[in-house]
Write a protein that holds these residues in place. Structure first.
Motif, PDB file in Angstrom:
ATOM      1  N   VAL A   1      79.866 -24.613 -26.025  1.00  0.00           N
ATOM      2  CA  VAL A   1      80.354 -25.996 -26.098  1.00  0.00           C
ATOM      3  C   VAL A   1      80.483 -26.409 -27.568  1.00  0.00           C
ATOM      4  CG1 VAL A   1      79.866 -28.379 -25.458  1.00  0.00           C
ATOM      5  CG2 VAL A   1      79.260 -26.533 -23.898  1.00  0.00           C
ATOM      6  N   PRO A   2      81.705 -26.710 -28.020  1.00  0.00           N
ATOM      7  CA  PRO A   2      81.890 -27.038 -29.438  1.00  0.00           C
ATOM      8  C   PRO A   2      81.190 -28.340 -29.858  1.00  0.00           C
ATOM      9  CG  PRO A   2      84.021 -26.868 -28.299  1.00  0.00           C
ATOM     10  CD  PRO A   2      82.950 -26.663 -27.283  1.00  0.00           C
ATOM     11  N   GLU A   3      81.013 -29.269 -28.940  1.00  0.00           N
ATOM     12  CA  GLU A   3      80.373 -30.543 -29.274  1.00  0.00           C
ATOM     13  C   GLU A   3      78.860 -30.438 -29.389  1.00  0.00           C
ATOM     14  OE1 GLU A   3      82.453 -30.352 -26.535  1.00  0.00           O
ATOM     15  OE2 GLU A   3      84.241 -31.111 -27.527  1.00  0.00           O
ATOM     16  N   ALA A   4      78.292 -29.390 -28.851  1.00  0.00           N
ATOM     17  CA  ALA A   4      76.839 -29.208 -28.905  1.00  0.00           C
ATOM     18  C   ALA A   4      76.475 -28.628 -30.269  1.00  0.00           C
ATOM     19  CB  ALA A   4      76.369 -28.296 -27.788  1.00  0.00           C
ATOM     20  N   VAL A   5      75.829 -29.436 -31.070  1.00  0.00           N
ATOM     21  CA  VAL A   5      75.468 -29.009 -32.419  1.00  0.00           C
ATOM     22  C   VAL A   5      73.950 -29.054 -32.550  1.00  0.00           C
ATOM     23  CG1 VAL A   5      75.705 -29.502 -34.866  1.00  0.00           C
ATOM     24  CG2 VAL A   5      77.623 -29.904 -33.324  1.00  0.00           C
ATOM     25  N   VAL A   6      73.394 -27.969 -33.052  1.00  0.00           N
ATOM     26  CA  VAL A   6      71.960 -27.887 -33.292  1.00  0.00           C
ATOM     27  C   VAL A   6      71.776 -27.578 -34.766  1.00  0.00           C
ATOM     28  CG1 VAL A   6      69.837 -26.670 -32.715  1.00  0.00           C
ATOM     29  CG2 VAL A   6      71.520 -27.116 -30.954  1.00  0.00           C
ATOM     30  N   ALA A   7      70.851 -28.292 -35.411  1.00  0.00           N
ATOM     31  CA  ALA A   7      70.666 -28.149 -36.856  1.00  0.00           C
ATOM     32  C   ALA A   7      70.197 -26.745 -37.247  1.00  0.00           C
ATOM     33  CB  ALA A   7      69.678 -29.196 -37.367  1.00  0.00           C
ATOM     34  N   ASP A   8      69.210 -26.226 -36.531  1.00  0.00           N
ATOM     35  CA  ASP A   8      68.695 -24.899 -36.872  1.00  0.00           C
ATOM     36  C   ASP A   8      68.080 -24.238 -35.643  1.00  0.00           C
ATOM     37  OD1 ASP A   8      66.356 -26.310 -36.569  1.00  0.00           O
ATOM     38  OD2 ASP A   8      65.594 -25.947 -38.573  1.00  0.00           O
ATOM     39  N   ALA A   9      67.624 -23.021 -35.820  1.00  0.00           N
ATOM     40  CA  ALA A   9      67.041 -22.258 -34.708  1.00  0.00           C
ATOM     41  C   ALA A   9      65.765 -22.914 -34.189  1.00  0.00           C
ATOM     42  CB  ALA A   9      66.755 -20.827 -35.147  1.00  0.00           C
ATOM     43  N   GLY A  10      65.040 -23.609 -35.044  1.00  0.00           N
ATOM     44  CA  GLY A  10      63.821 -24.295 -34.616  1.00  0.00           C
ATOM     45  C   GLY A  10      64.111 -25.354 -33.570  1.00  0.00           C
ATOM     46  N   ASP A  11      65.229 -26.066 -33.751  1.00  0.00           N
ATOM     47  CA  ASP A  11      65.624 -27.056 -32.752  1.00  0.00           C
ATOM     48  C   ASP A  11      65.986 -26.401 -31.430  1.00  0.00           C
ATOM     49  OD1 ASP A  11      65.234 -29.055 -34.564  1.00  0.00           O
ATOM     50  OD2 ASP A  11      67.362 -29.324 -35.048  1.00  0.00           O
TER      51      ASP A  11
ATOM     52  N   ALA B   1      47.876 -25.996 -32.980  1.00  0.00           N
ATOM     53  CA  ALA B   1      48.137 -26.138 -34.423  1.00  0.00           C
ATOM     54  C   ALA B   1      49.621 -26.003 -34.716  1.00  0.00           C
ATOM     55  CB  ALA B   1      47.343 -25.094 -35.206  1.00  0.00           C
ATOM     56  N   GLY B   2      50.274 -25.071 -34.052  1.00  0.00           N
ATOM     57  CA  GLY B   2      51.712 -24.911 -34.245  1.00  0.00           C
ATOM     58  C   GLY B   2      52.490 -26.125 -33.785  1.00  0.00           C
ATOM     59  N   SER B   3      52.064 -26.745 -32.691  1.00  0.00           N
ATOM     60  CA  SER B   3      52.738 -27.956 -32.216  1.00  0.00           C
ATOM     61  C   SER B   3      52.608 -29.083 -33.220  1.00  0.00           C
ATOM     62  CB  SER B   3      52.157 -28.389 -30.871  1.00  0.00           C
ATOM     63  OG  SER B   3      52.370 -27.405 -29.903  1.00  0.00           O
ATOM     64  N   VAL B   4      51.421 -29.248 -33.774  1.00  0.00           N
ATOM     65  CA  VAL B   4      51.210 -30.290 -34.787  1.00  0.00           C
ATOM     66  C   VAL B   4      52.086 -30.026 -36.008  1.00  0.00           C
ATOM     67  CG1 VAL B   4      49.505 -31.263 -36.388  1.00  0.00           C
ATOM     68  CG2 VAL B   4      48.893 -30.881 -33.992  1.00  0.00           C
ATOM     69  N   LEU B   5      52.088 -28.775 -36.473  1.00  0.00           N
ATOM     70  CA  LEU B   5      52.916 -28.426 -37.634  1.00  0.00           C
ATOM     71  C   LEU B   5      54.402 -28.585 -37.334  1.00  0.00           C
ATOM     72  CD1 LEU B   5      51.086 -25.250 -38.976  1.00  0.00           C
ATOM     73  CD2 LEU B   5      51.190 -27.501 -40.054  1.00  0.00           C
ATOM     74  N   LEU B   6      54.807 -28.229 -36.122  1.00  0.00           N
ATOM     75  CA  LEU B   6      56.209 -28.337 -35.740  1.00  0.00           C
ATOM     76  C   LEU B   6      56.669 -29.786 -35.731  1.00  0.00           C
ATOM     77  CD1 LEU B   6      58.522 -26.461 -34.895  1.00  0.00           C
ATOM     78  CD2 LEU B   6      57.883 -26.865 -32.531  1.00  0.00           C
ATOM     79  N   PHE B   7      55.826 -30.670 -35.216  1.00  0.00           N
ATOM     80  CA  PHE B   7      56.199 -32.084 -35.187  1.00  0.00           C
ATOM     81  C   PHE B   7      56.173 -32.719 -36.569  1.00  0.00           C
ATOM     82  CE2 PHE B   7      55.191 -31.777 -30.603  1.00  0.00           C
ATOM     83  CZ  PHE B   7      56.429 -32.191 -30.140  1.00  0.00           C
ATOM     84  N   ARG B   8      55.473 -32.093 -37.499  1.00  0.00           N
ATOM     85  CA  ARG B   8      55.493 -32.562 -38.892  1.00  0.00           C
ATOM     86  C   ARG B   8      56.662 -31.981 -39.667  1.00  0.00           C
ATOM     87  NH1 ARG B   8      49.197 -32.731 -40.797  1.00  0.00           N
ATOM     88  NH2 ARG B   8      48.588 -34.411 -39.398  1.00  0.00           N
ATOM     89  N   GLY B   9      57.421 -31.094 -39.040  1.00  0.00           N
ATOM     90  CA  GLY B   9      58.607 -30.544 -39.663  1.00  0.00           C
ATOM     91  C   GLY B   9      58.439 -29.190 -40.308  1.00  0.00           C
ATOM     92  N   ALA B  10      57.296 -28.554 -40.167  1.00  0.00           N
ATOM     93  CA  ALA B  10      57.068 -27.238 -40.775  1.00  0.00           C
ATOM     94  C   ALA B  10      57.610 -26.138 -39.864  1.00  0.00           C
ATOM     95  CB  ALA B  10      55.586 -27.017 -41.023  1.00  0.00           C
ATOM     96  N   THR B  11      58.406 -25.249 -40.429  1.00  0.00           N
ATOM     97  CA  THR B  11      58.969 -24.134 -39.671  1.00  0.00           C
ATOM     98  C   THR B  11      57.877 -23.175 -39.217  1.00  0.00           C
ATOM     99  OG1 THR B  11      60.928 -24.319 -41.040  1.00  0.00           O
ATOM    100  CG2 THR B  11      60.734 -22.338 -39.723  1.00  0.00           C
ATOM    101  N   LEU B  12      56.813 -23.079 -39.989  1.00  0.00           N
ATOM    102  CA  LEU B  12      55.692 -22.211 -39.631  1.00  0.00           C
ATOM    103  C   LEU B  12      55.080 -22.617 -38.285  1.00  0.00           C
ATOM    104  CD1 LEU B  12      53.843 -19.892 -40.544  1.00  0.00           C
ATOM    105  CD2 LEU B  12      52.404 -21.608 -41.644  1.00  0.00           C
ATOM    106  N   GLY B  13      55.207 -23.884 -37.931  1.00  0.00           N
ATOM    107  CA  GLY B  13      54.694 -24.352 -36.649  1.00  0.00           C
ATOM    108  C   GLY B  13      55.374 -23.673 -35.477  1.00  0.00           C
ATOM    109  N   GLY B  14      56.665 -23.462 -35.566  1.00  0.00           N
ATOM    110  CA  GLY B  14      57.392 -22.764 -34.508  1.00  0.00           C
ATOM    111  C   GLY B  14      56.916 -21.337 -34.351  1.00  0.00           C
ATOM    112  N   VAL B  15      56.653 -20.691 -35.476  1.00  0.00           N
ATOM    113  CA  VAL B  15      56.133 -19.318 -35.436  1.00  0.00           C
ATOM    114  C   VAL B  15      54.764 -19.289 -34.772  1.00  0.00           C
ATOM    115  CG1 VAL B  15      55.392 -17.376 -36.863  1.00  0.00           C
ATOM    116  CG2 VAL B  15      57.465 -18.638 -37.460  1.00  0.00           C
ATOM    117  N   ALA B  16      53.906 -20.263 -35.102  1.00  0.00           N
ATOM    118  CA  ALA B  16      52.571 -20.320 -34.512  1.00  0.00           C
ATOM    119  C   ALA B  16      52.641 -20.582 -33.009  1.00  0.00           C
ATOM    120  CB  ALA B  16      51.727 -21.388 -35.201  1.00  0.00           C
TER     121      ALA B  16
END
Length: 160
Positions: A38-48, A106-121
């Motif tokens: 879908v061309p209208e579906a835009v996601v900023a990055d893989a984390g999203d 911990a990863g959820s907290v980091l993810l909601f703060r915007g840290a990419t490392l949170g997604g990895v955790a």
């Protein structure tokens, strides 16, 4: 496969972890396909792309992961008196599940703060918790009888 029956239903919580993780993977893949098609579906990055399904599954997934160490301990404890070599003889799974919970929280907290490392955790904690749950369920199946069909599950759940 054993015919030994145990009155513990804690293993349902253990089985919920791989199911929630599988559902998260399927919804993430579906989101990826939608973004690509879908061309209208835009996601900023893989984390999203990974975090949107995680947000939708957040409460059930978090509940399943947080209950996992307790469920592992309770089910293993219930299996011990009946099966001397049952799944309770291995004590590390609850400890590993606590580590998985720590990574997920911990990863959820980091993810909601915007840290990419949170997604990895979060992904590492989900993978670790899923591995522990699948390993425990396979070991349990070898030592304790488990329902194999819908009718056996229905009979087990209706029994007092």
């Amino acid at each position: 496969m054993s015919e030994l029956r145990v009155d513990s239903r804690w293993w349902y919580w253990i089985a919920a972890v791989p199911l929630v993780t599988a559902f998260w993977l399927v919804t993430s893949a579906w989101m990826f396909v939608v973004v690509q098609v879908v061309p209208e579906a835009v996601v900023a990055d893989a984390g999203d792309l990974l975090s949107l399904p995680a947000l939708a599954l957040g409460v059930p997934a978090l509940a399943a992961f947080l209950v996992l160490p307790l469920a592992l301990w309770m089910d293993a404890h219930a299996s011990t008196p009946r099966a001397a070599t049952g799944p309770a003889t291995t004590r590390p799974p609850p400890r590993i599940a606590v580590l998985a919970d720590a990574l997920v929280v911990a990863g959820s907290v980091l993810l909601f703060r915007g840290a990419t490392l949170g997604g990895v955790a979060v992904v590492a904690g989900a993978a670790l918790g899923t591995w522990v749950a699948v390993r425990y369920l396979r070991d349990r199946r070898d030592h304790v009888a488990m329902p194999a069909s819908f009718w056996e599950w229905r009979d087990e759940l209706s029994a007092n």
